[in-house]
Design a protein around this motif. Structure first.
Motif, mmCIF file in Angstrom:
data_model
loop_
_atom_site.group_PDB
_atom_site.id
_atom_site.type_symbol
_atom_site.label_atom_id
_atom_site.label_comp_id
_atom_site.label_asym_id
_atom_site.label_seq_id
_atom_site.Cartn_x
_atom_site.Cartn_y
_atom_site.Cartn_z
ATOM 1 N N LEU A 78 0.897 -1.289 -0.018
ATOM 2 C CA LEU A 78 -0.126 -0.069 0.061
ATOM 3 C C LEU A 78 0.920 1.155 0.068
ATOM 4 O O LEU A 78 0.538 2.388 -0.536
ATOM 5 C CB LEU A 78 -0.910 -0.046 1.084
ATOM 6 C CG LEU A 78 -2.193 -1.050 1.241
ATOM 7 C CD1 LEU A 78 -2.928 -0.974 2.367
ATOM 8 C CD2 LEU A 78 -2.750 -0.948 0.002
ATOM 9 N N THR A 79 1.930 1.207 0.788
ATOM 10 C CA THR A 79 2.890 2.325 0.672
ATOM 11 C C THR A 79 3.348 2.713 -0.974
ATOM 12 O O THR A 79 3.370 3.828 -1.374
ATOM 13 C CB THR A 79 4.129 2.061 1.619
ATOM 14 O OG1 THR A 79 3.591 2.055 3.080
ATOM 15 C CG2 THR A 79 5.136 3.426 1.442
ATOM 16 N N ALA A 80 3.655 1.385 -1.523
ATOM 17 C CA ALA A 80 4.230 1.553 -2.976
ATOM 18 C C ALA A 80 3.099 2.043 -3.724
ATOM 19 O O ALA A 80 3.079 2.925 -4.588
ATOM 20 C CB ALA A 80 4.442 0.410 -3.350
ATOM 21 N N ALA A 81 1.686 1.766 -3.476
ATOM 22 C CA ALA A 81 0.675 2.345 -4.048
ATOM 23 C C ALA A 81 0.273 3.992 -3.894
ATOM 24 O O ALA A 81 -0.266 4.546 -4.812
ATOM 25 C CB ALA A 81 -0.716 1.446 -3.900
ATOM 26 N N GLU A 82 0.519 4.211 -2.709
ATOM 27 C CA GLU A 82 0.499 5.740 -2.267
ATOM 28 C C GLU A 82 1.626 6.391 -2.958
ATOM 29 O O GLU A 82 1.479 7.647 -3.189
ATOM 30 C CB GLU A 82 0.416 5.516 -0.986
ATOM 31 C CG GLU A 82 -0.687 5.229 -0.104
ATOM 32 C CD GLU A 82 -0.554 5.335 1.525
ATOM 33 O OE1 GLU A 82 -1.568 5.971 1.951
ATOM 34 O OE2 GLU A 82 0.339 4.947 1.907
ATOM 35 N N ASP A 83 2.712 5.807 -3.347
ATOM 36 C CA ASP A 83 3.689 6.742 -3.652
ATOM 37 C C ASP A 83 3.703 6.951 -5.073
ATOM 38 O O ASP A 83 4.298 6.175 -5.901
ATOM 39 C CB ASP A 83 5.024 6.193 -3.378
ATOM 40 C CG ASP A 83 6.240 6.840 -3.774
ATOM 41 O OD1 ASP A 83 6.166 8.043 -3.972
ATOM 42 O OD2 ASP A 83 7.444 6.146 -3.974
ATOM 43 N N SER A 84 2.626 7.969 -5.701
ATOM 44 C CA SER A 84 2.521 8.354 -6.956
ATOM 45 C C SER A 84 2.221 9.654 -7.295
ATOM 46 O O SER A 84 1.099 10.115 -7.430
ATOM 47 C CB SER A 84 0.924 7.637 -7.366
ATOM 48 O OG SER A 84 0.284 7.748 -6.474
ATOM 49 N N PRO A 85 3.334 10.405 -6.983
ATOM 50 C CA PRO A 85 3.350 11.822 -7.095
ATOM 51 C C PRO A 85 3.005 12.341 -8.611
ATOM 52 O O PRO A 85 3.336 11.761 -9.534
ATOM 53 C CB PRO A 85 4.754 12.282 -6.778
ATOM 54 C CG PRO A 85 5.560 11.175 -6.874
ATOM 55 C CD PRO A 85 4.879 9.814 -6.706
ATOM 56 N N GLY A 86 2.222 13.346 -8.639
ATOM 57 C CA GLY A 86 1.779 13.845 -9.822
ATOM 58 C C GLY A 86 0.482 13.121 -10.772
ATOM 59 O O GLY A 86 0.193 13.551 -11.549
ATOM 60 N N GLN A 87 0.293 11.978 -9.854
ATOM 61 C CA GLN A 87 -0.805 11.398 -10.677
ATOM 62 C C GLN A 87 -2.194 11.936 -10.122
ATOM 63 O O GLN A 87 -2.275 12.415 -9.143
ATOM 64 C CB GLN A 87 -1.059 9.742 -10.347
ATOM 65 C CG GLN A 87 0.357 9.267 -10.949
ATOM 66 C CD GLN A 87 0.087 7.774 -10.566
ATOM 67 O OE1 GLN A 87 -0.599 7.048 -9.992
ATOM 68 N NE2 GLN A 87 0.611 6.832 -11.686
ATOM 69 N N PRO A 88 -3.213 11.990 -11.299
ATOM 70 C CA PRO A 88 -4.618 12.368 -10.918
ATOM 71 C C PRO A 88 -5.147 11.803 -9.516
ATOM 72 O O PRO A 88 -4.955 10.556 -9.340
ATOM 73 C CB PRO A 88 -5.498 12.240 -12.092
ATOM 74 C CG PRO A 88 -4.289 11.873 -13.061
ATOM 75 C CD PRO A 88 -3.412 11.457 -12.675
ATOM 76 N N PHE A 89 -5.857 12.586 -8.866
ATOM 77 C CA PHE A 89 -6.452 11.920 -7.445
ATOM 78 C C PHE A 89 -7.479 10.611 -7.825
ATOM 79 O O PHE A 89 -7.189 9.596 -6.969
ATOM 80 C CB PHE A 89 -7.470 12.801 -7.031
ATOM 81 C CG PHE A 89 -8.195 12.529 -5.844
ATOM 82 C CD1 PHE A 89 -7.454 12.300 -4.629
ATOM 83 C CD2 PHE A 89 -9.548 11.871 -5.683
ATOM 84 C CE1 PHE A 89 -7.985 11.842 -3.143
ATOM 85 C CE2 PHE A 89 -10.066 11.647 -4.400
ATOM 86 C CZ PHE A 89 -9.186 11.767 -3.072
ATOM 87 N N ASP A 90 -8.074 10.458 -8.906
ATOM 88 C CA ASP A 90 -9.028 9.391 -8.982
ATOM 89 C C ASP A 90 -7.757 8.088 -9.306
ATOM 90 O O ASP A 90 -8.281 6.796 -9.020
ATOM 91 C CB ASP A 90 -10.006 9.405 -10.267
ATOM 92 C CG ASP A 90 -9.057 9.894 -11.426
ATOM 93 O OD1 ASP A 90 -7.928 10.167 -11.515
ATOM 94 O OD2 ASP A 90 -9.750 9.563 -12.331
ATOM 95 N N VAL A 91 -6.896 8.101 -9.986
ATOM 96 C CA VAL A 91 -5.760 7.129 -10.254
ATOM 97 C C VAL A 91 -5.343 6.601 -8.859
ATOM 98 O O VAL A 91 -4.942 5.486 -8.697
ATOM 99 C CB VAL A 91 -4.557 7.686 -11.296
ATOM 100 C CG1 VAL A 91 -3.559 6.719 -11.311
ATOM 101 C CG2 VAL A 91 -5.470 8.036 -12.578
#
Length: 223
Positions: A78-91
């Motif tokens: 889940l930490t890896a899934a959260e680590d998505s800087p710059g991606q749209p909120f829905d993604v």
């Protein structure tokens, strides 16, 4: 709510304890830990029960150690899934919920939390799911609300999503609809994010987002 500590592990030989936990995870959670005895585990490991009990005083503490390891893996995912800087909120929401549902389904968390057996371990599983998954989900929705990306109160979205995720993990729908669990998770996420009703008929103005089916993805990917 603070997670109750049910582990009571003494590991003079950490490597051997790791071997025991790994074998216990394979045996206890495949057919259900209530039906696998410490004798079965000792035979699988080729060691005496006395050796196992030197590291884990009882079956409950060993099961808790297995759960600790499994939830640590869930947390890393889940930490890896959260680590998505710059991606749209829905993604970000999609990535998180699909990762959470996949990981919880893999370890059988819903069945452990609602099934028969040790009441303390059931409570432990519920608390770990709350701490590892749902607190993160709540904060994700609150972040979206703070950024004015959500028209719905974050508390309501959290309740809807928790209920859908927990129900889906024990559902027979994958068999009834002939969809994979991953397909159902994606459809659930899309429904939570975009709704299931079009605001206008197809072709009337801007096209509305819709839930993608497995057939849609197969057609897009081609042979």
């Amino acid at each position: 709510m603070e997670t109750n500590e049910v582990s009571a592990v003494s590991t003079p030989d950490g490597q051997r304890a790791d071997v025991i936990v790994e074998a216990a995870g394979r045996l206890f959670f495949a057919p259900g830990f209530a039906r696998v005895s410490m004798d079965d585990l000792a035979r699988e490991l080729g060691m005496s029960k006395k050796t196992i009990y030197r590291h884990f005083p009882d079956k409950r503490s060993l099961v808790a150690a297995v759960l600790d390891r499994q939830f640590a893996a869930v947390e890393r995912t889940l930490t890896a899934a959260e680590d998505s800087p710059g991606q749209p909120f829905d993604v970000r929401v999609q990535r998180f919920l699909i990762a959470a549902g996949t990981e919880l389904g893999r370890i059988g968390a819903a069945q452990l939390a609602t099934g028969r057996g040790d009441a303390m371990l059931r409570q432990y599983v519920e608390q770990r799911v709350d701490a590892v998954v749902y607190r993160r989900l709540d904060e994700l929705f609150r972040d979206g609300h703070r950024r004015e990306l959500l028209a719905t109160p974050p508390e309501l979205l959290s309740e809807i999503t928790r209920g859908a995720l927990e129900r889906l993990l024990t559902s027979q729908l994958p068999h009834e609809l002939d969809w994979t669990a991953a397909d159902l998770l994606r459809a659930t996420v899309d429904t939570v994010l975009y709704g299931a009703i079009r605001s206008a008929p197809p072709g009337a103005g801007e096209e509305q987002p819709r839930v993608a089916t497995p057939a849609d993805r197969d057609e897009k990917e081609g042979p």
